[in-house]
Design a protein around this motif. Structure first.
Motif, short mmCIF file in Angstrom:
data_model
loop_
_atom_site.label_atom_id
_atom_site.label_comp_id
_atom_site.label_asym_id
_atom_site.label_seq_id
_atom_site.Cartn_x
_atom_site.Cartn_y
_atom_site.Cartn_z
N ALA A 148 7.79 18.76 -7.76
CA ALA A 148 8.77 18.99 -8.60
C ALA A 148 9.10 18.22 -9.92
N THR A 149 10.07 17.48 -9.36
CA THR A 149 11.34 16.27 -10.34
C THR A 149 10.37 15.66 -10.22
N SER A 150 9.40 14.40 -9.51
CA SER A 150 9.22 12.99 -9.53
C SER A 150 10.56 12.59 -8.84
N GLY A 151 11.50 13.33 -7.42
CA GLY A 151 12.35 12.44 -7.43
C GLY A 151 13.24 11.88 -8.53
N ASP A 152 13.17 12.49 -9.26
CA ASP A 152 14.52 12.48 -10.05
C ASP A 152 15.72 13.48 -10.57
N GLU A 153 17.10 12.91 -9.87
CA GLU A 153 18.03 13.85 -9.63
C GLU A 153 18.13 14.38 -10.93
N ASN A 154 18.50 13.76 -12.14
CA ASN A 154 19.14 14.83 -12.43
C ASN A 154 17.42 15.99 -13.31
N ARG A 155 16.47 15.70 -13.02
CA ARG A 155 15.14 16.57 -14.14
C ARG A 155 16.21 18.49 -12.41
N VAL A 171 0.92 -0.88 0.19
CA VAL A 171 0.06 0.07 -0.19
C VAL A 171 1.08 0.85 -0.30
N ASN A 172 1.55 1.40 1.02
CA ASN A 172 2.75 2.24 1.03
C ASN A 172 3.72 2.53 0.49
N SER A 173 4.66 2.47 -0.46
CA SER A 173 5.78 3.10 -0.99
C SER A 173 6.84 4.26 -0.51
N VAL A 174 7.77 3.85 -0.42
CA VAL A 174 9.26 5.02 0.10
C VAL A 174 9.72 5.39 -1.05
N ARG A 175 10.36 6.75 -1.27
CA ARG A 175 11.36 7.46 -2.57
C ARG A 175 11.84 7.74 -2.04
N VAL A 176 13.55 7.29 -1.52
CA VAL A 176 14.98 8.39 -1.41
C VAL A 176 15.37 8.90 -1.67
N PHE A 177 15.84 10.16 -1.34
CA PHE A 177 16.63 10.99 -1.84
C PHE A 177 17.94 11.27 -1.54
N VAL A 198 11.17 17.88 1.02
CA VAL A 198 11.01 16.55 0.34
C VAL A 198 9.63 16.28 -0.85
N ALA A 199 8.87 16.75 0.02
CA ALA A 199 7.31 16.45 -0.71
C ALA A 199 7.68 17.82 -1.65
N LYS A 200 7.88 19.08 -1.75
CA LYS A 200 7.90 19.29 -3.11
C LYS A 200 8.73 19.01 -3.58
N TYR A 201 10.16 18.51 -4.04
CA TYR A 201 10.36 17.93 -4.31
C TYR A 201 10.29 16.93 -5.43
N TYR A 202 9.76 16.34 -4.48
CA TYR A 202 8.80 14.79 -5.25
C TYR A 202 8.34 15.33 -6.44
N ALA A 216 14.38 28.29 -5.70
CA ALA A 216 14.03 27.26 -6.17
C ALA A 216 13.88 26.59 -4.54
N ASN A 217 13.67 27.46 -4.02
CA ASN A 217 13.11 26.36 -2.84
C ASN A 217 11.53 26.20 -3.01
N ALA A 218 11.06 27.60 -3.40
CA ALA A 218 9.49 28.32 -3.22
C ALA A 218 8.65 26.69 -4.72
N GLU A 219 9.73 26.64 -5.46
CA GLU A 219 9.62 25.25 -6.55
C GLU A 219 9.98 24.78 -6.80
N LEU A 220 10.59 24.21 -6.08
CA LEU A 220 11.71 22.77 -6.38
C LEU A 220 11.89 22.36 -4.83
N GLY A 221 11.86 23.02 -3.91
CA GLY A 221 11.97 22.48 -2.61
C GLY A 221 13.19 21.64 -2.62
N VAL A 222 13.72 23.27 -3.05
CA VAL A 222 15.55 22.17 -2.59
C VAL A 222 16.13 24.36 -2.41
N GLU A 223 17.03 23.73 -1.86
CA GLU A 223 17.75 25.37 -0.89
C GLU A 223 19.37 25.08 -1.85
#
Length: 291
Positions: A103-110, A56-62, A97-101, A155-162
């Motif tokens: 905005a980018t689907s957790g893809d570091e390259n994106r 039911v639950n899945s975990v995405r690790v970054f 983390v939520a905003k990062y996921y 970047a913080n507002a749109e991608l969830g990164v610092e």
């Protein structure tokens, strides 16, 4: 194996699979979100051992460490409309983390591609309000600080990164402009070299003329001193000869005649035409010297 044993084994295997899918570990260097059928239910899971509902639950690790995005060199225009090519990089890490996921689907390259695009846009805006000198040296640190602050907000507002830091690796002129600048600098250096050579030649001529003049003066002085010494020597020799002649004039004439005979008959091939009664043979005819 009977039916009960088989069922027990199957239940044990199912239990192990269930437990392995229920437990997960988040490291200190990682950030993670828990999803329920693709929906974020736990936005930022703390490091440690955690439990989830299997299937039911899945975990995405970054990666939660500070990462580097190397932006592609871009061409920008300064306040004077002069083109420069800026090669930059940025240090960043996941903050939301939520905003990062989302905005980018957790893809570091994106995430890095989106961040590089925003870095280029920020650099374009910062370079456009500064002169070439300010970009290269005068306000470079101020430019980087301003860009880091503005980029961090976006970047913080749109991608969830610092955005930790933004730095410029190098600033170059476009190839065509670099060639013209090089030619102009080369022409300036050649002009300066010609001026220095001309000044050196002028100084060399002055030094050479001064040396020649000094040599002439020294030679003239030496010649004058030599002539004075020679004159004094000749005068002293004449005085000695005169004194000696006055003491015994006949003996002086005799020794002078002997020296003249020695010089005259030094070579056997010499021929002398003189009259027999000449004074030259006076002492040969009469050693006493009387006529």
């Amino acid at each position: 194996m009977n039916t009960k044993s088989l069922v027990a084994v199957l239940l044990a295997v199912f239990g192990l699979v269930l437990i392995s899918n229920s437990l997960f570990i988040i490291k200190e260097t990682e950030r993670a979100v828990m999803l329920r059928f693709g929906e974020v239910v736990r936005p930022d899971i703390e490091p440690g051992l955690h439990v989830k509902i299997p299937f039911v639950n899945s975990v995405r690790v970054f990666d939660g460490r500070v990462l580097t995005v190397d932006a592609r060199p871009e061409r920008y225009l300064t306040l004077e409309k002069k083109a420069v090519v800026v090669d930059s990089f940025a240090k960043w890490k996941v903050s939301d983390v939520a905003k990062y996921y989302t905005a980018t689907s957790g893809d570091e390259n994106r995430a890095q591609a989106l961040l590089a695009q925003r870095i280029n846009n920020g650099l374009r805006n910062e370079v456009a309000v500064r002169t070439l000198h300010e970009v290269v040296s005068g306000q470079r640190d101020e430019l980087m600080l301003s860009l880091t602050n503005s980029l961090n907000e976006v970047a913080n507002a749109e991608l969830g990164v610092e955005v930790v830091d933004v730095r410029v690796k190098q600033i170059d002129l476009p190839p065509a402009v670099s060639e013209s600048v090089f030619l102009r600098m080369n022409a300036e250096r050649e002009k300066e070299a010609r001026e220095l050579r001309s000044q050196g030649s002028e100084l060399a001529e002055g030094i050479r003329a001064s040396a020649d003049r000094e040599v002439t003066i020294l030679k003239a002085g030496a010649y004058r001193d030599a002539e004075l010494i020679r004159g004094d020597g000749d005068a002293e020799a004449a005085s000695i000869y005169s004194t000696a002649f006055n003491q015994d004039s006949e003996f002086y004439s005799f020794t002078r005649s002997l020296r003249a005979y020695q010089d005259a008959f030094r070579s056997k091939g010499d021929i002398i035409l003189v009259e027999p009664d000449s004074d030259f043979f006076k002492y040969l005819k009469n050693p006493g010297g009387a006529n």
